[in-house]
Design an enzyme around this catalytic site. Sequence first.
Site, PDB file in Angstrom:
ATOM      1  N   ASP A 104       0.823  -0.993   0.071  1.00 23.33           N
ATOM      2  CA  ASP A 104      -0.065   0.040   0.058  1.00 23.33           C
ATOM      3  C   ASP A 104       0.845   1.327   0.022  1.00 23.33           C
ATOM      4  O   ASP A 104       1.680   1.257  -1.017  1.00 23.33           O
ATOM      5  CB  ASP A 104      -0.932   0.006   1.167  1.00 23.33           C
ATOM      6  CG  ASP A 104      -2.143   0.935   1.110  1.00 23.33           C
ATOM      7  OD1 ASP A 104      -2.964   0.927   0.454  1.00 23.33           O
ATOM      8  OD2 ASP A 104      -1.895   2.041   1.896  1.00 23.33           O
ATOM      9  N   TYR A 211      -1.864  11.294   2.467  1.00 19.04           N
ATOM     10  CA  TYR A 211      -2.748  11.595   1.212  1.00 19.04           C
ATOM     11  C   TYR A 211      -3.049  13.047   0.869  1.00 19.04           C
ATOM     12  O   TYR A 211      -2.842  13.426  -0.404  1.00 19.04           O
ATOM     13  CB  TYR A 211      -4.264  11.043   1.338  1.00 19.04           C
ATOM     14  CG  TYR A 211      -4.437   9.535   1.599  1.00 19.04           C
ATOM     15  CD1 TYR A 211      -4.584   8.626   0.370  1.00 19.04           C
ATOM     16  CD2 TYR A 211      -4.219   8.915   2.896  1.00 19.04           C
ATOM     17  CE1 TYR A 211      -4.789   7.393   0.440  1.00 19.04           C
ATOM     18  CE2 TYR A 211      -4.186   7.536   2.865  1.00 19.04           C
ATOM     19  CZ  TYR A 211      -4.450   6.841   1.886  1.00 19.04           C
ATOM     20  OH  TYR A 211      -4.488   5.368   1.792  1.00 19.04           O
ATOM     21  N   HIS A 267      -6.356  -6.951  -1.277  1.00 22.15           N
ATOM     22  CA  HIS A 267      -5.558  -5.906  -0.756  1.00 22.15           C
ATOM     23  C   HIS A 267      -4.642  -6.366   0.396  1.00 22.15           C
ATOM     24  O   HIS A 267      -3.326  -5.931   0.504  1.00 22.15           O
ATOM     25  CB  HIS A 267      -6.084  -4.718  -0.683  1.00 22.15           C
ATOM     26  CG  HIS A 267      -5.247  -3.634  -0.307  1.00 22.15           C
ATOM     27  ND1 HIS A 267      -4.602  -3.205  -1.363  1.00 22.15           N
ATOM     28  CD2 HIS A 267      -4.785  -2.730   0.607  1.00 22.15           C
ATOM     29  CE1 HIS A 267      -3.860  -1.834  -0.935  1.00 22.15           C
ATOM     30  NE2 HIS A 267      -4.141  -1.775   0.568  1.00 22.15           N
TER      31      HIS A 267
END
Length: 287
Positions: A104, A211, A267
């Site tokens: 990730d 982010y 994931h």
Amino acid sequence: MSQDIDFQFTEPNGITLHTAVAGPEDGPLVILLHGFPEFWYGWRNQIEPLARAGYRVIVPDQRGYNLSDKPTGIENYTIDKLRDDIIGIIDAMGREKAAIIGHDWGGAVAWYLAATRPELVERLIAINIPHPEAMKKIMLRYPPQWLKSSYMAFFQLPQLPEAVLAGNNYRLMKQALLKTSKTEVFSDSDLEKYEEAWSQEGSITAMLNWYRAIRYGGLSAFDGEKIDVPVRIIWGMGDQFLSMKSAKASLEYCENGELIFAGEATHWVNHEQPSLVNKQIINFLSK
């Protein structure tokens, strides 16, 4: 999980990082980088097998996470600073290079390190994270990826995401782990450990700032040149966040890359199929 894990605090890049350390001190250096919303514990199934195989294993809580420093300000979470933390760890270990394994967001840092400072990277393993240029390419050509990535736009908002994620004892974050993974992968005990990490003062904002810092454009530093260190991509095919197309497209940016798909995995493949993932890691590192 191995009981032979030491926990240390290192100061690699002007901040203090909490790190899990295992394996022989003189073993080849392997650094495991977690993503959102995890911390070192996300690699618990990989640490002992790698240490047993003779590797010196370093697993930091990356900046903003768990017990590591959480500097204020979005500008403190740009990809350059995240990369330089890992460079600082390599230096602190007295090594010239390391094998880098990232999942990730940790994988995005790993890709960036390999692209910009390849002399420091022995080998790169990216787990369910595409090369950033491949991600951009697929988002332009494959509209469903926009939907898969829509949460990233929500995270750009001030304050509201913090309130939503922390509400009801982090209920939404726990549900996100449970609903996007195979049944019973994250136990109640695991979720308690995650909640403890998320509850550290300033954690949620710091985690979201990874982010938010995308707006500073650091990822645009990828200049299209292929990564020339050996790369293995391991990809759980049931990923609800990222398209398999981005995994395949990532090979276009590697001089020496290979892609391993894991069926019956999401994931969170390193949690769901640790034996397969560990075998693929050790096989690749020993080449």
